[in-house]
Design an enzyme around this catalytic site. Structure first.
Site, PDB file in Angstrom:
ATOM      1  N   TRP A  21       0.853  -1.194   0.000  1.00 55.95           N
ATOM      2  CA  TRP A  21       0.000   0.000   0.000  1.00 55.95           C
ATOM      3  C   TRP A  21       0.886   1.240   0.000  1.00 55.95           C
ATOM      4  CZ3 TRP A  21      -0.996   3.024   4.780  1.00 55.95           C
ATOM      5  CH2 TRP A  21      -1.903   4.073   4.583  1.00 55.95           C
ATOM      6  N   GLN A  27       4.646   5.444  -5.127  1.00 58.55           N
ATOM      7  CA  GLN A  27       5.805   6.106  -4.547  1.00 58.55           C
ATOM      8  C   GLN A  27       7.130   5.503  -4.998  1.00 58.55           C
ATOM      9  OE1 GLN A  27       5.374   5.879  -0.297  1.00 58.55           O
ATOM     10  NE2 GLN A  27       4.072   7.666  -0.168  1.00 58.55           N
ATOM     11  N   ASP A  49       0.679  -8.996   1.047  1.00 57.93           N
ATOM     12  CA  ASP A  49      -0.655  -8.400   1.051  1.00 57.93           C
ATOM     13  C   ASP A  49      -0.717  -7.218   0.093  1.00 57.93           C
ATOM     14  OD1 ASP A  49      -3.382  -8.056   2.569  1.00 57.93           O
ATOM     15  OD2 ASP A  49      -2.479  -6.055   2.479  1.00 57.93           O
ATOM     16  N   TYR A  54      -4.825  -0.376  -4.811  1.00 52.38           N
ATOM     17  CA  TYR A  54      -3.515   0.237  -4.590  1.00 52.38           C
ATOM     18  C   TYR A  54      -2.925   0.661  -5.935  1.00 52.38           C
ATOM     19  CZ  TYR A  54      -3.663  -1.879   0.102  1.00 52.38           C
ATOM     20  OH  TYR A  54      -4.017  -2.255   1.381  1.00 52.38           O
ATOM     21  N   SER A 152     -11.741  -6.276   6.185  1.00 53.00           N
ATOM     22  CA  SER A 152     -10.812  -5.233   6.618  1.00 53.00           C
ATOM     23  C   SER A 152     -11.582  -4.048   7.175  1.00 53.00           C
ATOM     24  CB  SER A 152      -9.930  -4.784   5.450  1.00 53.00           C
ATOM     25  OG  SER A 152      -9.049  -3.744   5.841  1.00 53.00           O
ATOM     26  N   TRP A 205      -2.411  -3.518   9.861  1.00 55.27           N
ATOM     27  CA  TRP A 205      -1.641  -2.616   9.008  1.00 55.27           C
ATOM     28  C   TRP A 205      -1.221  -1.381   9.804  1.00 55.27           C
ATOM     29  CZ3 TRP A 205      -3.768   2.246   7.706  1.00 55.27           C
ATOM     30  CH2 TRP A 205      -5.152   2.399   7.843  1.00 55.27           C
ATOM     31  N   SER A 206      -0.179  -0.762   9.319  1.00 54.82           N
ATOM     32  CA  SER A 206       0.400   0.441   9.929  1.00 54.82           C
ATOM     33  C   SER A 206       0.832   0.249  11.379  1.00 54.82           C
ATOM     34  CB  SER A 206      -0.575   1.621   9.831  1.00 54.82           C
ATOM     35  OG  SER A 206       0.101   2.846  10.006  1.00 54.82           O
ATOM     36  N   ARG A 228       6.938  10.203   4.204  1.00 52.02           N
ATOM     37  CA  ARG A 228       5.515   9.981   3.901  1.00 52.02           C
ATOM     38  C   ARG A 228       4.674  11.205   4.240  1.00 52.02           C
ATOM     39  NH1 ARG A 228       2.934   4.301   5.101  1.00 52.02           N
ATOM     40  NH2 ARG A 228       4.280   3.964   3.309  1.00 52.02           N
ATOM     41  N   GLY A 285       5.650  -2.210   5.272  1.00 52.15           N
ATOM     42  CA  GLY A 285       5.879  -1.736   3.915  1.00 52.15           C
ATOM     43  C   GLY A 285       7.284  -1.189   3.846  1.00 52.15           C
TER      44      GLY A 285
END
Length: 335
Positions: A21, A27, A49, A54, A152, A205-206, A228, A285
Site C-alpha cells: 500500500w 511512490q 498483502d 492500490y 478489513s 496494518w500500519s 511519507r 511496507g
C-alpha cells in the site's frame, strides 16, 4: 521468521507480512519495489498483502512480476476488493456480486496466479445486502480462486453477522485487517474480543503508525524531505493525525526503551503489536530493502511486561481507543 496460524484456521503465515500500500506503482519505482519484495523473501517473509485499489491496480501488477518464478506453494498471497478501480464507474466498486466476480478475475491476472490464499472485503458495503456479498465470496472459494475469506476494518457486529453467513455457506472467514499500533488501538475493546470468540485473526496494518513510531519525526522540526508526511499521493493525509508536537514528544520518550531492549524503534513498534495473541501478522511496507531488514528483526521478540507498561504510561491519553473509529464509507459515492 516465526509463523502463526491465521485465526483458528490451519493456514500458517509469516508473522511479519509484506504489504505494498502507498508504495508499489506510486511512490516506488518498479525496480526498487522488486528489490524490496526480494529482500522480504530473503528474510523469510512468505506472506504478501496487496489490493486492487492500490495505485489503481498497478500494485498488484508489480507484486505479480516481483514474485514470478517463486514456488507458489511456498507463498501466501492476499488481496482485497471494494474501492474504485478502473475509470471508477458506478459498478467499479463495492461488494456486489458483479464487482466481486469481475474483480477477482482482474486480480488473479495481474498477480499471475490462478488463486489467492486470502480474498478480503476491503470495507463494509452498506449499499449491498450482506447475503449477496457472502454468496459471491462463496462462489470465489468454491471455484478454487481463493482459499480463505477475510474482511478489513469491519466492526464487531459486522464481523459476527458475516461469520454466521460464512458458516452457513461453508466458507472459511478467518481474518480481519485493521489499523493497529501503540497509538491506534480502536480494535481492542470490541473487535478483538469478538474475533477471539469466532476464531478470526487480525492482520494489522500500519504497526509503525505510518512511520511516526520510528521517531524520525521530531517535535518542533520541519518534516523530513521525501518522507511519507510530505507525500501528496495519500501518505500525508493518513499520517497527519499523529503529527502533533505532544504525540511526537512522547514518541521520543520511547527511544530509551527501544535501546534498552536492543531494538530499533521500528522493531519495537512491530514487536508491540505482535504481543497481542489475536494478531496473526503485522504488515510492513518499505521503499528500500534495508527497511525490510530492520523490520523483520521484530519477529520472535518477546517484550517484558514492564516495558509494555512503560509504553502505556508514556503515551497516556494520546492513544486512540474509540471503537467508533473503525468505520467504512457510508455510501459508495466516491465522486
Amino acid at each position: 521468521m516465526k509463523t502463526r496460524n491465521l485465526g483458528a484456521s490451519g493456514l500458517k503465515i509469516s508473522e511479519i507480512a509484506y504489504g505494498n500500500w502507498l508504495t508499489h506503482g506510486s511512490q516506488v519505482e518498479a525496480d526498487a519495489a522488486t528489490a524490496c519484495v526480494h529482500a522480504a523473501l530473503e528474510h523469510g517473509i512468505t506472506t504478501f498483502d496487496t489490493a486492487d485499489v492500490y495505485a489503481n491496480t498497478a500494485a498488484e501488477t508489480v507484486l505479480g512480476e516481483a514474485l514470478k518464478g517463486e514456488r507458489r506453494e511456498g507463498l501466501e498471497i492476499f488481496t482485497k476488493v471494494y474501492f474504485p478501480t478502473g475509470p471508477g464507474a458506478h459498478n467499479d466498486h463495492g461488494l456486489s456480486r458483479k464487482h466481486i466476480r469481475e474483480s477477482i478475475e482482474g486480480s488473479l491476472r495481474r498477480l499471475q496466479t490462478d488463486h489467492v490464499d486470502l480474498y478480503q472485503a476491503h470495507r463494509y458495503d452498506y449499499e449491498t445486502p450482506l447475503e449477496e456479498t457472502m454468496e459471491a465470496f462463496a462462489d470465489v472459494v468454491h471455484s478454487g480462486k481463493a482459499h480463505y475469506i477475510g474482511v478489513s476494518e469491519w466492526r464487531a457486529e459486522e464481523i459476527r453477522a458475516a461469520h454466521e453467513l460464512a458458516r452457513e455457506l461453508h466458507i472459511p472467514l478467518v481474518s480481519n485487517q485493521p489499523q493497529y499500533s501503540m497509538l491506534w488501538r480502536v480494535i481492542e475493546d470490541e473487535v478483538v474480543p469478538t474475533s477471539r470468540e469466532l476464531g478470526i485473526g487480525q492482520i494489522v496494518w500500519s504497526p509503525i503508525a505510518q512511520g511516526v513510531l520510528t521517531g524520525k519525526y521530531k517535535p518542533g522540526e520541519d518534516l523530513p524531505a521525501g518522507s511519507r508526511a510530505t507525500d501528496e499521493k495519500g501518505g500525508a493525509d493518513m499520517i497527519k493525525r499523529f503529527l502533533d508536537d505532544d504525540v511526537l514528544s512522547r514518541v521520543q520518550q520511547l527511544v530509551p526503551l527501544a535501546e534498552e531492549a536492543g531494538l530499533s524503534m521500528a522493531q519495537l513498534a512491530v514487536a508491540w503489536v505482535l504481543q497481542n495473541d489475536n494478531v496473526s501478522a503485522a504488515i510492513i511496507g518499505a521503499s528500500r530493502p534495508e527497511q525490510v531488514a530492520d523490520n523483520v528483526g521484530a519477529s520472535g521478540v518477546v517484550l517484558e511486561d514492564e516495558l509494555m507498561s512503560k509504553v502505556d504510561e508514556i503515551l497516556g491519553d494520546r492513544v486512540e481507543r474509540d471503537p467508533a473509529k473503525t468505520q467504512s464509507p457510508a455510501t459508495r459515492d466516491f465522486g
